[in-house]
Scaffold this active site. Structure first.
Site, PDB file in Angstrom:
ATOM      1  N   ASP A  18       0.905  -1.133  -0.128  1.00  8.04           N
ATOM      2  CA  ASP A  18      -0.027  -0.156   0.030  1.00  8.04           C
ATOM      3  C   ASP A  18       0.884   1.227  -0.027  1.00  8.04           C
ATOM      4  OD1 ASP A  18      -2.767  -0.951  -0.309  1.00  8.04           O
ATOM      5  OD2 ASP A  18      -2.769  -1.647   1.774  1.00  8.04           O
ATOM      6  N   ASP A  30      -7.418  -3.911  -4.589  1.00  9.71           N
ATOM      7  CA  ASP A  30      -7.239  -2.630  -3.910  1.00  9.71           C
ATOM      8  C   ASP A  30      -6.009  -1.844  -4.654  1.00  9.71           C
ATOM      9  OD1 ASP A  30      -8.476  -4.677  -2.403  1.00  9.71           O
ATOM     10  OD2 ASP A  30      -8.310  -3.313  -0.672  1.00  9.71           O
TER      11      ASP A  30
HETATM   12  N1  GLY Z   1      -7.409  -1.487   0.963  1.00 13.51           N
HETATM   13  C1  GLY Z   1      -7.852  -2.087   2.045  1.00 13.51           C
HETATM   14  C2  GLY Z   1      -9.514  -1.769   2.458  1.00 13.51           C
HETATM   15  O1  GLY Z   1     -10.212  -1.067   1.289  1.00 13.51           O
HETATM   16  O2  GLY Z   1     -10.084  -2.006   3.200  1.00 13.51           O
END
Ligand code: GLY
Length: 392
Positions: free
Chosen positions: A105, A165
């Site tokens: 991330d 994501d």
């Molecule tokens: N990227 C993790 C979430 O959307 O919870």
């Protein structure tokens, strides 16, 4: 019952004036929050409506810094800039010392804090931190399968998978290529989205949250959910990451086939909205359900539609813009916080994670604010009031 375009259009629309009023309300709350959240960050989600101060950990702290930068853009007030710059120093330290960064991330964390700082003010520490983060993310690229491994130690067989994501982490790599002139970052991003689209899009245009890749052959094997209701369901926020993620890769790559992919993923999202246009946390649930909503999914999708509308033919652009305006109006009406005594967040009624039989999550941040919901709400409002230059 499937939502229709007529149903969506029956919700009142909005204009730039209404967006500006909502943005002003949000900025006033951000200003009040600076005292607590300059040397500290906001927790990922609120607790009974209130964020708690945390150190710079987890995948979510960049959203709060992004919110501060948006408040700076909206007002020109130097107090916002100074607070955001203090946080940029924290991000530089975080990536230099590799604090809680053993995951993919880097885009969520560094695009909205450090790339934003560099783009808005030429902040060299922002540029340095974001390039270090891009290098760190690039280490997660797996040649076998051509994707960025989401979680765990790189190359760990049980963690050999991608998640939807991650599409929002790709702009950090595209940006790194632009700034350094080195194509390798962007090539990894391009390969990743190609692999992701091959495996996460189902025939009905819903999406898997996560998908495993065979570590020996590099071929996609099977999809499972992590935060959705079922392995075969469409987790609302995952579908929204798809909407905005495809739009962002289109922005950088102009790959024609992404237009069709965007329309399919977005139309699934729109067709599964309940009557009041605020999605439940999973599209298994529809109008009348008592399950919680995830307002953040709507805010993310609105940003994706407003971005992609820039590149579509007139008819399709108008369709997605109209839908986005109704959804944003619904968010302002039903989820926009108007009272800092009730909550120090901006967007109410989000859901971080909801326990179900087929996922492995505990309930977390259910019917609460979350920092990304706040960020994308403010980004969407900003997009409505000016020709916004992206941090992504
Ligand atoms: N990227 C993790 C979430 O959307 O919870």
């Amino acid at each position: 019952m499937a939502q229709t375009l007529e149903g969506i259009l029956s919700y009142p629309s909005m204009d730039a004036g209404e967006a500006k009023e909502a943005l002003n309300r949000a900025v006033a709350i951000v200003k009040e929050n600076l005292g607590t959240f300059t040397d500290h960050f906001q927790s990922s989600n609120s607790f009974n409506g209130f964020y708690q101060p945390t150190e710079n950990v987890e995948w979510t702290t960049g959203f709060w810094t992004g919110v501060i930068w948006l408040a700076y853009e909206a007002t020109g007030n130097e107090n916002f800039r100074k607070a955001a710059e203090i946080q940029v120093e924290s991000f530089l330290e975080r990536i230099q010392k590799k604090i809680d960064v053993n995951h993919h991330d880097m885009g969520f964390l560094f695009s909205l804090s450090c790339v934003a700082a560099y783009k808005l003010t030429g902040n060299e520490h922002g540029k340095k931190a974001a390039l270090l983060a891009a290098d760190h993310l690039a280490e997660r690229y797996r040649e076998k399968g051509k994707f960025l491994q989401a979680w765990g130690n790189v190359g760990e067989p049980r963690e050999y998978r991608l998640i939807i994501d991650c599409l929002l982490n790709l702009p950090l790599l595209y940006w790194a290529s632009e700034v350094t002139g080195e194509p390798r970052y962007g090539q990894m991003a391009e390969n990743h989205i190609r692999t992701a689209m091959k495996c996460i899009l189902r025939p009905d245009h819903s999406t898997y949250h996560t998908h495993f890749i065979d570590i020996e052959t590099g071929e996609p094997t099977y999809g499972v959910t992590h935060q959705g209701n079922r392995n075969g369901s469409a987790w609302a926020r995952g579908q929204a990451w798809g909407v905005y993620g495809i739009a962002l890769s289109y922005r950088y790559l102009k790959e024609a086939s992404y237009i069709d992919l965007f329309c399919k993923v977005t139309d699934y999202f729109l067709c599964h909205l309940p009557e009041d246009l605020i999605p439940y946390w999973d599209f298994d649930f529809d109008t009348g359900s008592t399950e919680p909503r995830d307002s953040s999914a709507a805010a993310i999708a609105v940003c994706g539609m407003l971005e992609m509308a820039k590149y579509l033919d007139e008819e399709r652009a108008a369709y997605y813009r109209q839908a986005a305006c109704r959804m944003l109006r619904a968010l302002i009406d039903q989820c926009g916080n108007r009272d800092i005594r009730q909550s120090n967040g901006l967007l109410l009624h989000g859901t971080y994670a909801r326990d179900s039989k087929e996922n492995t999550c505990a309930n977390r941040g259910v019917d609460e604010c979350n920092t990304w919901g706040d960020y994308f709400y403010m980004e969407a409002l900003t997009r409505m009031v000016k020709d916004w230059k992206l941090y992504w």
